[in-house]
Design an enzyme around this catalytic site. Structure first.
Site, PDB file in Angstrom:
ATOM      1  N   LYS A 122      -1.623   1.895   2.060  1.00  0.00           N
ATOM      2  CA  LYS A 122      -1.643   3.347   2.651  1.00  0.00           C
ATOM      3  C   LYS A 122      -1.268   2.998   4.173  1.00  0.00           C
ATOM      4  O   LYS A 122      -0.618   3.857   4.921  1.00  0.00           O
ATOM      5  CB  LYS A 122      -2.888   4.103   2.663  1.00  0.00           C
ATOM      6  CG  LYS A 122      -3.292   4.635   1.423  1.00  0.00           C
ATOM      7  CD  LYS A 122      -4.167   5.917   1.651  1.00  0.00           C
ATOM      8  CE  LYS A 122      -4.309   6.467   0.327  1.00  0.00           C
ATOM      9  NZ  LYS A 122      -5.255   6.044  -0.585  1.00  0.00           N
ATOM     10  N   ARG A 123      -1.614   1.723   4.718  1.00  0.00           N
ATOM     11  CA  ARG A 123      -1.196   1.337   6.062  1.00  0.00           C
ATOM     12  C   ARG A 123       0.321   1.361   6.221  1.00  0.00           C
ATOM     13  O   ARG A 123       0.816   1.713   7.362  1.00  0.00           O
ATOM     14  CB  ARG A 123      -1.640  -0.046   6.606  1.00  0.00           C
ATOM     15  CG  ARG A 123      -3.051  -0.193   6.851  1.00  0.00           C
ATOM     16  CD  ARG A 123      -3.381  -1.574   7.144  1.00  0.00           C
ATOM     17  NE  ARG A 123      -3.187  -2.405   6.122  1.00  0.00           N
ATOM     18  CZ  ARG A 123      -2.556  -3.439   6.353  1.00  0.00           C
ATOM     19  NH1 ARG A 123      -1.798  -3.805   7.166  1.00  0.00           N
ATOM     20  NH2 ARG A 123      -2.363  -4.394   5.181  1.00  0.00           N
TER      21      ARG A 123
END
Ligand code: GLU
Length: 474
Positions: A246-247
């Site tokens: 997700k980063r």
């Protein structure tokens, strides 16, 4: 001989426990392209045996993601859970043939074995206690699991189509569980039985499954079944070289759809992530089907690069037909501006696309840039636009409009431009300034396609409405 004429059959086997991750979407794409390239079949199997974590919502998300990408499966969707009886039948067959056995070790026994293995530094924990014992020795009331009598000596070799020759010592593999004590089949057993029953010829999947494959090969061997060919593809990494998360960007294909990425751009991008055809960047689906091969899948993880994805997206937006683009931005506009678009709005937008599509990176940009064409009056004028709509410039607008009607100027880009040129010269106004004034009045902003194109697209009636000073609260 049979091998060379066997029809290629691949499968994508997602677990319906979450979103469709870009990495999984790429796995699906590779399986689909490989099957299509060989005139074979691509099947979809839902690995829904984990009843607690499998949800209908996740299944919907996965199916929607695949259909958005245009990855269509052959035949009907297969539910792994529904094959459980068949999995049990095969476990029974292995028991009957003495290739599997009942294990009555309790969870406490197993924990002790794990602790001991840890101390001794053994790779496997189960000590094969029940491998050669008879069920008559079983403790009362203990429900057994069924374990495979794995090969303990020698090595298992895999000639992987991507990873090449990989081998493992059999001593490193434990007697894996095939059926749990409640009779449910494990993933290892289910995958092998299903792939066999579905006549899968090639298993293309993430290399996080490589160790599973060695265990699955043991099951194939015990059953005397022909193994499919395996291709374990490297996972996708983020720009910093760590596993894509997700980063780094949305971990759901739906997230890219919501960002205004076109499905064609996404498939093209996923294809190029880890597969190449010379220096080609823009690859159509038909070309991809024609060219796809496993040999050109890279061995090291590809890095996700949003800038590349956006640049491919701009390309596909430019290439798309105006109708296709308006179909794509209609729901975006309607949702964002809470306005349902009329047929006239749609016509205007279609005409306006030519001048807009060259500058959009995403469908969201395109929708936002197109909004002024259909925005209700009075328009909203941004700060920069307001600066152009001062008393004096409004006065010149009025005279220009009068000039247009007195001279019966045709409402087309070329004649409006010509008329404006004559007008500014006559009145000693700078063309740049004047066209910004027109732009501010007609669009509410200082950025748009050529303002004479905008006038043509809006048409005379709509343009005059916007020039109507009551509608310009200067
Ligand atoms: N269900 C597995 C997963 O989602 C895939 C298993 C396989 O492809 O064999 O990772």
């Amino acid at each position: 001989m049979t091998d060379s004429i066997q029809k290629v059959r691949t499968r994508f086997a997602p677990s319906p426990t979450g979103d469709l991750h870009p990495g999984s979407a790429r796995t699906a794409l590779f399986n689909w392209l490989f099957a299509r390239h060989h005139g074979g079949e691509y099947l979809l199997r839902i690995e829904d045996t984990d009843r607690k974590r499998s949800t209908p919502e996740a299944l919907d998300t996965i199916l929607n993601g695949l259909s958005w990408l245009g990855i269509e499966h052959d035949g009907s969707i297969i539910s792994q859970f529904k094959q459980a009886d068949r999995h049990r039948e095969i476990a029974q067959k292995l028991l009957d043939e003495g290739k599997a056995y009942y294990c009555y070790s309790s969870p406490e026994d197993l924990q002790k074995m794990r602790d001991l293995a840890k101390i001794k530094g053994h790779p496997i924990s189960y000590d094969n206690h029940w491998r050669n014992r008879d069920s008559s020795e079983a403790p009362h009331g203990q429900k057994p699991t069924v374990r495979l009598k794995s090969q303990q000596k020698g090595i298992t070799t895999l000639v992987d189509l991507v990873q090449g020759h990989v081998e493992i010592k059999n001593a490193q593999l434990d007697d894996m569980i095939l059926l749990r004590s409640d009779g449910t089949p494990t993933y290892m057993l289910a995958v092998v039985v299903d792939d066999h029953d579905m006549n899968i010829t090639h298993v293309i999947r993430g290399d996080d499954h490589l160790t599973n494959t060695f265990r699955q090969l043991q099951i194939y061997k015990a059953l005397g079944w022909k193994t499919p060919q395996f291709a374990h593809i490297p996972l996708i990494h983020g720009p910093d070289g760590t596993k894509f998360s997700k980063r780094h960007g949305s971990t759901s294909v739906g997230g890219y759809a919501n960002m205004g990425i076109m499905p064609k751009a996404m498939t093209n991008y996923l294809l190029r992530l880890g597969w190449s055809h010379g220096d080609d960047e823009i690859i159509s689906t038909n070309q991809a089907i024609e060219w796809f091969n496993i040999n050109s899948i890279g061995k090291s993880p590809a890095r996700f690069d949003i800038v590349k994805l956006l640049s491919l997206n701009s390309h596909y937006i430019r290439e798309a037909s105006s109708i296709e683009l308006v179909q794509a931005i209609k729901p975006i506009l309607e949702k964002k501006h809470k306005k349902s678009l009329s047929e006239k709005d749609i016509d205007t937008l279609i005409k306006g696309m030519t001048g807009l599509k060259d500058r959009a990176k995403t469908l969201l940009d395109l929708a936002e840039n197109a909004w002024f064409y259909v925005a209700p009056l009075p328009l909203w004028y941004d700060e920069k636009a307001q600066k152009f709509l001062q008393k004096e410039s409004i006065e010149s607008l009025k005279i220009f409009i009068l000039y247009l009607s007195e001279n019966n100027i045709l409402w087309s880009h070329d004649s409006l431009l010509a008329a404006a040129r004559i007008f500014v010269e006559k009145n000693n106004i700078k063309m740049r300034y004047f066209s910004q004034t027109l732009r501010a009045a007609l669009t509410g902003s200082t950025v748009s396609p050529s303002i004479f194109e905008v006038m043509e697209v809006l048409g005379k009636e709509l343009s005059l409405q916007r020039f109507n000073l009551e509608n310009i609260p200067a």
